[in-house]
Write an enzyme that holds these catalytic residues in place. Sequence first.
Site, PDB file in Angstrom:
ATOM      1  CG  ASN A  90      12.302 -49.088 -10.013  1.00  0.00           C
ATOM      2  OD1 ASN A  90      13.078 -48.972  -9.075  1.00  0.00           O
ATOM      3  ND2 ASN A  90      12.393 -50.079 -10.870  1.00  0.00           N
ATOM      4  CG  PHE A 161       2.438 -33.378  -7.403  1.00  0.00           C
ATOM      5  CD1 PHE A 161       1.358 -34.191  -7.721  1.00  0.00           C
ATOM      6  CD2 PHE A 161       2.667 -33.070  -6.076  1.00  0.00           C
ATOM      7  CE1 PHE A 161       0.510 -34.676  -6.728  1.00  0.00           C
ATOM      8  CE2 PHE A 161       1.832 -33.546  -5.076  1.00  0.00           C
ATOM      9  CZ  PHE A 161       0.752 -34.356  -5.396  1.00  0.00           C
ATOM     10  CG  LEU A 220      -2.218 -43.624  -6.277  1.00  0.00           C
ATOM     11  CD1 LEU A 220      -2.902 -44.839  -5.647  1.00  0.00           C
ATOM     12  CD2 LEU A 220      -1.316 -44.090  -7.419  1.00  0.00           C
ATOM     13  CB  CYS A 275       3.532 -41.981 -13.739  1.00  0.00           C
ATOM     14  SG  CYS A 275       5.174 -42.181 -13.022  1.00  0.00           S
ATOM     15  CG  PHE A 337       6.443 -40.175 -22.237  1.00  0.00           C
ATOM     16  CD1 PHE A 337       7.703 -40.144 -21.670  1.00  0.00           C
ATOM     17  CD2 PHE A 337       5.416 -39.473 -21.613  1.00  0.00           C
ATOM     18  CE1 PHE A 337       7.953 -39.428 -20.504  1.00  0.00           C
ATOM     19  CE2 PHE A 337       5.648 -38.762 -20.435  1.00  0.00           C
ATOM     20  CZ  PHE A 337       6.924 -38.732 -19.885  1.00  0.00           C
ATOM     21  CE  LYS A 338       6.067 -33.925 -21.066  1.00  0.00           C
ATOM     22  NZ  LYS A 338       5.844 -33.459 -19.680  1.00  0.00           N
TER      23      LYS A 338
HETATM   24  P1  NAD Z   1      13.444 -44.757 -12.142  1.00  0.00           P
HETATM   25  O1  NAD Z   1      13.287 -46.158 -12.572  1.00  0.00           O
HETATM   26  O2  NAD Z   1      13.937 -43.732 -13.078  1.00  0.00           O
HETATM   27  O3  NAD Z   1      14.371 -44.685 -10.834  1.00  0.00           O
HETATM   28  C1  NAD Z   1      14.253 -45.570  -9.754  1.00  0.00           C
HETATM   29  C2  NAD Z   1      15.671 -45.927  -9.290  1.00  0.00           C
HETATM   30  O4  NAD Z   1      15.591 -46.676  -8.074  1.00  0.00           O
HETATM   31  C3  NAD Z   1      16.444 -46.796 -10.285  1.00  0.00           C
HETATM   32  O5  NAD Z   1      17.619 -46.144 -10.670  1.00  0.00           O
HETATM   33  C4  NAD Z   1      16.725 -48.090  -9.498  1.00  0.00           C
HETATM   34  O6  NAD Z   1      18.002 -48.658  -9.794  1.00  0.00           O
HETATM   35  C5  NAD Z   1      16.684 -47.583  -8.067  1.00  0.00           C
HETATM   36  N1  NAD Z   1      16.455 -48.647  -7.080  1.00  0.00           N
HETATM   37  C6  NAD Z   1      15.546 -49.652  -7.124  1.00  0.00           C
HETATM   38  N2  NAD Z   1      15.656 -50.414  -6.012  1.00  0.00           N
HETATM   39  C7  NAD Z   1      16.653 -49.882  -5.267  1.00  0.00           C
HETATM   40  C8  NAD Z   1      17.237 -50.215  -4.005  1.00  0.00           C
HETATM   41  N3  NAD Z   1      16.785 -51.263  -3.294  1.00  0.00           N
HETATM   42  N4  NAD Z   1      18.262 -49.464  -3.540  1.00  0.00           N
HETATM   43  C9  NAD Z   1      18.719 -48.398  -4.261  1.00  0.00           C
HETATM   44  N5  NAD Z   1      18.203 -48.030  -5.452  1.00  0.00           N
HETATM   45  C10 NAD Z   1      17.176 -48.751  -5.949  1.00  0.00           C
HETATM   46  O7  NAD Z   1      12.001 -44.323 -11.583  1.00  0.00           O
HETATM   47  P2  NAD Z   1      11.412 -42.842 -11.504  1.00  0.00           P
HETATM   48  O8  NAD Z   1      10.808 -42.468 -12.803  1.00  0.00           O
HETATM   49  O9  NAD Z   1      12.400 -41.962 -10.848  1.00  0.00           O
HETATM   50  O10 NAD Z   1      10.193 -43.083 -10.505  1.00  0.00           O
HETATM   51  C11 NAD Z   1      10.408 -43.334  -9.132  1.00  0.00           C
HETATM   52  C12 NAD Z   1       9.084 -43.210  -8.410  1.00  0.00           C
HETATM   53  O11 NAD Z   1       8.605 -41.873  -8.523  1.00  0.00           O
HETATM   54  C13 NAD Z   1       7.970 -44.088  -8.964  1.00  0.00           C
HETATM   55  O12 NAD Z   1       7.171 -44.521  -7.885  1.00  0.00           O
HETATM   56  C14 NAD Z   1       7.181 -43.161  -9.847  1.00  0.00           C
HETATM   57  O13 NAD Z   1       5.831 -43.538  -9.956  1.00  0.00           O
HETATM   58  C15 NAD Z   1       7.298 -41.854  -9.107  1.00  0.00           C
HETATM   59  N6  NAD Z   1       7.200 -40.639  -9.933  1.00  0.00           N
HETATM   60  C16 NAD Z   1       7.814 -40.571 -11.148  1.00  0.00           C
HETATM   61  C17 NAD Z   1       7.757 -39.392 -11.911  1.00  0.00           C
HETATM   62  C18 NAD Z   1       8.428 -39.259 -13.261  1.00  0.00           C
HETATM   63  O14 NAD Z   1       8.239 -38.232 -13.908  1.00  0.00           O
HETATM   64  N7  NAD Z   1       9.197 -40.212 -13.722  1.00  0.00           N
HETATM   65  C19 NAD Z   1       7.093 -38.281 -11.392  1.00  0.00           C
HETATM   66  C20 NAD Z   1       6.479 -38.382 -10.132  1.00  0.00           C
HETATM   67  C21 NAD Z   1       6.546 -39.568  -9.415  1.00  0.00           C
HETATM   68  C1  UGA Z   2       2.769 -36.796 -15.261  1.00  0.00           C
HETATM   69  C2  UGA Z   2       2.129 -35.663 -14.437  1.00  0.00           C
HETATM   70  O1  UGA Z   2       1.880 -34.541 -15.293  1.00  0.00           O
HETATM   71  C3  UGA Z   2       3.042 -35.245 -13.291  1.00  0.00           C
HETATM   72  O2  UGA Z   2       2.385 -34.282 -12.480  1.00  0.00           O
HETATM   73  C4  UGA Z   2       3.362 -36.472 -12.440  1.00  0.00           C
HETATM   74  O3  UGA Z   2       4.251 -36.136 -11.398  1.00  0.00           O
HETATM   75  C5  UGA Z   2       3.995 -37.532 -13.324  1.00  0.00           C
HETATM   76  O4  UGA Z   2       3.095 -37.868 -14.414  1.00  0.00           O
HETATM   77  C6  UGA Z   2       4.261 -38.816 -12.603  1.00  0.00           C
HETATM   78  O5  UGA Z   2       3.652 -39.107 -11.590  1.00  0.00           O
HETATM   79  O6  UGA Z   2       5.084 -39.535 -13.162  1.00  0.00           O
HETATM   80  P1  UGA Z   2       4.637 -36.917 -17.160  1.00  0.00           P
HETATM   81  O7  UGA Z   2       4.083 -38.284 -17.372  1.00  0.00           O
HETATM   82  O8  UGA Z   2       6.100 -36.759 -16.985  1.00  0.00           O
HETATM   83  O9  UGA Z   2       3.962 -36.264 -15.844  1.00  0.00           O
HETATM   84  O10 UGA Z   2       4.210 -35.963 -18.365  1.00  0.00           O
HETATM   85  P2  UGA Z   2       2.830 -35.263 -18.785  1.00  0.00           P
HETATM   86  O11 UGA Z   2       3.134 -33.894 -19.219  1.00  0.00           O
HETATM   87  O12 UGA Z   2       1.787 -35.424 -17.757  1.00  0.00           O
HETATM   88  O13 UGA Z   2       2.417 -36.076 -20.076  1.00  0.00           O
HETATM   89  C7  UGA Z   2       1.973 -37.425 -19.990  1.00  0.00           C
HETATM   90  C8  UGA Z   2       1.469 -37.890 -21.344  1.00  0.00           C
HETATM   91  O14 UGA Z   2       0.246 -37.246 -21.677  1.00  0.00           O
HETATM   92  C9  UGA Z   2       2.439 -37.568 -22.488  1.00  0.00           C
HETATM   93  O15 UGA Z   2       2.466 -38.652 -23.391  1.00  0.00           O
HETATM   94  C10 UGA Z   2       1.821 -36.342 -23.130  1.00  0.00           C
HETATM   95  O16 UGA Z   2       2.165 -36.185 -24.472  1.00  0.00           O
HETATM   96  C11 UGA Z   2       0.340 -36.656 -22.965  1.00  0.00           C
HETATM   97  N1  UGA Z   2      -0.531 -35.464 -22.996  1.00  0.00           N
HETATM   98  C12 UGA Z   2      -0.395 -34.493 -22.045  1.00  0.00           C
HETATM   99  C13 UGA Z   2      -1.514 -35.372 -23.948  1.00  0.00           C
HETATM  100  O17 UGA Z   2      -1.672 -36.245 -24.813  1.00  0.00           O
HETATM  101  N2  UGA Z   2      -2.330 -34.264 -23.947  1.00  0.00           N
HETATM  102  C14 UGA Z   2      -2.218 -33.277 -23.017  1.00  0.00           C
HETATM  103  O18 UGA Z   2      -3.013 -32.301 -23.063  1.00  0.00           O
HETATM  104  C15 UGA Z   2      -1.214 -33.392 -22.051  1.00  0.00           C
END
Ligand code: NAD
Ligand code: UGA
Length: 460
Positions: A90, A161, A220, A275, A337-338
């Site tokens: 994270n 993504f 980003l 995010c 959140f969705k």
């Molecule tokens: P998350 O909090 O669900 O998972 C991160 C995990 O990393 C946790 O389980 C934590 O315990 C572990 N961790 C932290 N430090 C550690 C260490 N030193 N060694 C081993 N494990 C460790 O986070 P996430 O939602 O999976 O997001 C991870 C990254 O991906 C973030 O940078 C986020 O911005 C990016 N991202 C998230 C999404 C999404 O939909 N959630 C989509 C695209 C990108």
């Molecule tokens: C978003 C991006 O869509 C992913 O491509 C990206 O990888 C991810 O963030 C990330 O980096 O974490 P996510 O946040 O999981 O994915 O979900 P989205 O579908 O993007 O929705 C985000 C928020 O926007 C939700 O609260 C959703 O309800 C809201 N939303 C989405 C709207 O209010 N209107 C829309 O038209 C679309």
Amino acid sequence: MAFEKNILCIGAGYVGGPTMTMIAHKCPQYRITVVDINKQKIAAWNSDRCPIYEPGLEELVRKTRDRNLFFSTDVERGIREADIIFVSVNTPTKTFGEGVGKAADLQYWEKTARVIVANSQSDKIIIEKSTLPVRTAAAMERILTANTNGPRFEVLSNPEFLAEGTAIADLENPDRVLIGSRESAAGLRARREIVDIYANWVPRDRIIESNVWSAELSKLTANAFLAQRISSINSISALCEKTEADVDEVAYAIGTDSRIGPRFLKSSVGFGGSCFQKDILNLVYICQSYGLTEVADYWESVVKINQWQQRRFIQNMLGAMFNTVAGKRIALFGFAFKANTGDTRESPALGIARGLLAERATVVITDPKALDHAREDLADVADGDRIVFEPDPYAAADGAAAIAVMTEWKLYGELDYARIFASMSQPAFIFDGRNILDRRRIFDLGFNVYSIGKPALKHF
Ligand code: NAD
Ligand code: UGA
């Protein structure tokens, strides 16, 4: 069987878990290990119930686990045995010190780099899967090379993504996979290795290669552009409410222009998720640190509009309900959140629940998947009887003065609203923060209906 490659992922969260499950599913020739310092999370990945709800995920985990997918807390061993390491920890917004509230908190990231150095005895490719500030790879390289004369590390950026709720479909059939590396001979060699992993199922023309900084910055930028569309349509929703235009009609009309496109134009109570806000604020901070004030201000306004949209929602509720909700029971339909996720990180429902509690309402929260997280999120205000968690939406609405739809779960469009109306205190209000209800029909049942960006339907 001997595996072709040992792939490790550090971080078994929303990204690490599903992403590695998909690679394991598509590439039985690789051994994939996912490690995390969180023991409960690893135990859950090894149980019948994944630690996150994601449609289709459990089935794939069942197919691949203990075949070529392994979950473990032994980070050191995982590193020793790996050829390729994805880092998917994270990277939240900093809550302290320089850049507080905007910059990315890179402490988990840096710790991971140090553990990799300490436990590596052979050359490795290190892949940034987490979303990181542009130029993080340079810092990573410095840490990795400062402490070793032995193994060589090649740092690549392969941002993710996927969107929650559709993670499996997104991973199976991605719009694109982005892989950035240094353009040195070693960088290009490492890049080819990562391209080869995805090429097992992703068409080659959807695998984009770039330099490492472009890959970092594209992630980003993609999130900033997506969030910006939502803030843009939400800003127009406020104007629609003043002018009797209908925001869904406007979104449809502009979305048919192929240059604009129809997606991500759904007006709402605001975007949530772990995010969008975090990544835009990170972008803002980076721009500020390069002295690009105008660029920083431009992107910060996307977050400001999102916060304002949520405040506006509460103000609209108050205005409609005779300027007070004190002592009134209000049912929040949805807390995630969705739809199709149990994730509540930065959910707009959080701000709305807190805002209504500050107005002394009694808040009843219902959600099919997110009630456990909702309880944790609101633990600080959960004492007393002004906050109730109720799995059954009918029971949640019973005796309520108003319903506010917070999450676009399909089930909320399919409830028996005549039955709900009869159980509510009168006059009954419904505030549809997702524009999912058949507002005309619900108005005809007797509700006063307030949607986002549409004229209110009132019986008085
Ligand atoms: P998350 O909090 O669900 O998972 C991160 C995990 O990393 C946790 O389980 C934590 O315990 C572990 N961790 C932290 N430090 C550690 C260490 N030193 N060694 C081993 N494990 C460790 O986070 P996430 O939602 O999976 O997001 C991870 C990254 O991906 C973030 O940078 C986020 O911005 C990016 N991202 C998230 C999404 C999404 O939909 N959630 C989509 C695209 C990108
Ligand atoms: C978003 C991006 O869509 C992913 O491509 C990206 O990888 C991810 O963030 C990330 O980096 O974490 P996510 O946040 O999981 O994915 O979900 P989205 O579908 O993007 O929705 C985000 C928020 O926007 C939700 O609260 C959703 O309800 C809201 N939303 C989405 C709207 O209010 N209107 C829309 O038209 C679309």
